[in-house]
Design an enzyme around this catalytic site. Structure first.
Site: not given
Length: 360
Positions: A166, A186, A227, A309
């Site tokens: 956050q 994130s 990858t 979430c």
């Protein structure tokens, strides 16, 4: 998504399509350079070294990698500390820690959603090896005293993981001065692409070791195989670069918008700390209103009543701070760098109308 971030990503979908670990040809070299540039950009955002950044799919994976990966390197039946208002990703990681045989202490918060250094100190045990704590709460915006807690843990040689999903890109972070050993971010929380994030794994003053969660071709120092998603990594790096440049001015502007909304709704109860909070977060509770009618009058505005979430049901965060969820409606409002004055004015007007129409 910031348009400038999108523009930085496009060439790596179409023209610069190399695999960064393919070192035999120019396409791979080009992709590798882009990845390392992004690693530097993310490191600068949090005051780290590029070699301490591992790319992941986002904060949830970073949290799991930090907690589970670190504990796999520790003696069985070690002790771990976290907080009652943590994101579900951390609470799930703690359940996994218990499955591994570790003891977990979950600290309660006060009515503002904070824990104190004294609480942490009282919870320490001779076998405590890790604490995981969010920098700021995703529902009510409260910011914990990370630097002070980090200093205590550092003095005891206990590793400190911080969930900064956050705050990264919105509030200043310096992993050195804040005594942080592991930190999760994130990209999409600061106008980067979804599905990409990073984990800081400190190498100084203490060298933190984390066990790999996924093997593979040895990518990301062997800690996270697979990858690399080069376009998304490039986008994360660009978003970090822009966030670092705009953070001061954007946070002041966004905080001003939040204050305007609060003042326009004097009957609303603010959840979380009144000042030590996320600049773009408002968690407001309203009593004596018809919930269905209230929400119907806000058609076209996206509100959250809990974390995206958390699933359905009551908020564990509001429960932890003693908020009675049966007698009040709680809405979470999020504002960002692209929020305009006109949008804030419209929101205030529509909230006022909706509240007046839904009184019971």
């Amino acid at each position: 998504l910031d348009p400038a971030v999108f523009e930085s990503m496009v060439p790596y979908f179409l023209e610069k399509f190399g695999n960064p670990v393919s070192v035999q040809h120019a396409y791979g070299w080009e992709a590798s350079l882009a990845v390392e540039t992004a690693r530097n950009q993310v490191a600068r955002l949090i005051g780290a070294e590029p070699t301490e950044i591992v790319f992941t799919s986002g904060a949830t994976e970073s949290i799991s990698l930090a907690v589970a990966g670190y504990l796999k390197k520790q003696p069985v039946r070690s002790h771990v500390i976290t907080c009652a208002t943590e994101h579900k990703a951390t609470l799930e990681a703690m359940k996994y820690a218990q499955d591994l045989g570790h003891e977990v202490t979950i600290l309660p918060v006060d009515e503002l959603g904070q824990i104190t250094v004294a609480q942490v100190e009282a919870a320490l045990k001779p076998n405590t090896v890790l604490m995981s704590l969010m920098h700021a709460n995703n529902e009510i915006g409260t910011i914990h005293p990370i630097t002070e807690i980090g200093a205590l843990l550092r003095s005891k040689s206990i590793a400190f993981h911080v969930d900064a999903a956050q705050t990264a890109g919105k509030h200043p972070i310096d992993v050195r001065s804040m005594n942080i050993d592991l930190l999760s971010i994130s990209s999409h929380k600061f106008h980067g692409p979804k599905g990409i994030g990073a984990l800081f794994i400190g190498q100084k003053p203490n060298r933190i070791q984390v066990a790999a969660q996924a093997g593979g071709g040895g990518q990301e120092r062997g800690i996270r195989g697979g990858t690399l998603n080069v376009p998304a990594i490039v986008g994360l790096g660009k978003a970090a670069e822009i966030a670092l440049e705009t953070m001061d001015s954007a946070s002041k502007r966004i905080a001003g918008f939040c204050e305007k909304i609060r003042k326009s709704l004097p009957e609303a109860d603010l959840n979380g700390h009144p000042s030590n909070r996320l600049c773009g977060n408002l968690s407001l509770s309203f009593s004596k209103i018809d919930t269905d009618e209230f929400l119907q009058n806000l058609n076209g505005i996206a509100f959250s009543m809990a974390s995206a979430c958390s699933g359905s049901g009551k908020s564990h965060v509001l429960t932890a701070i003693g908020r009675n969820q049966d007698d009040a409606v709680t809405l979470r409002v999020g504002l960002g760098r692209f929020t305009t004055q006109e949008e804030v004015d419209d929101l205030c007007s529509r909230l006022r109308t909706a509240l007046d129409k839904s009184r019971v």
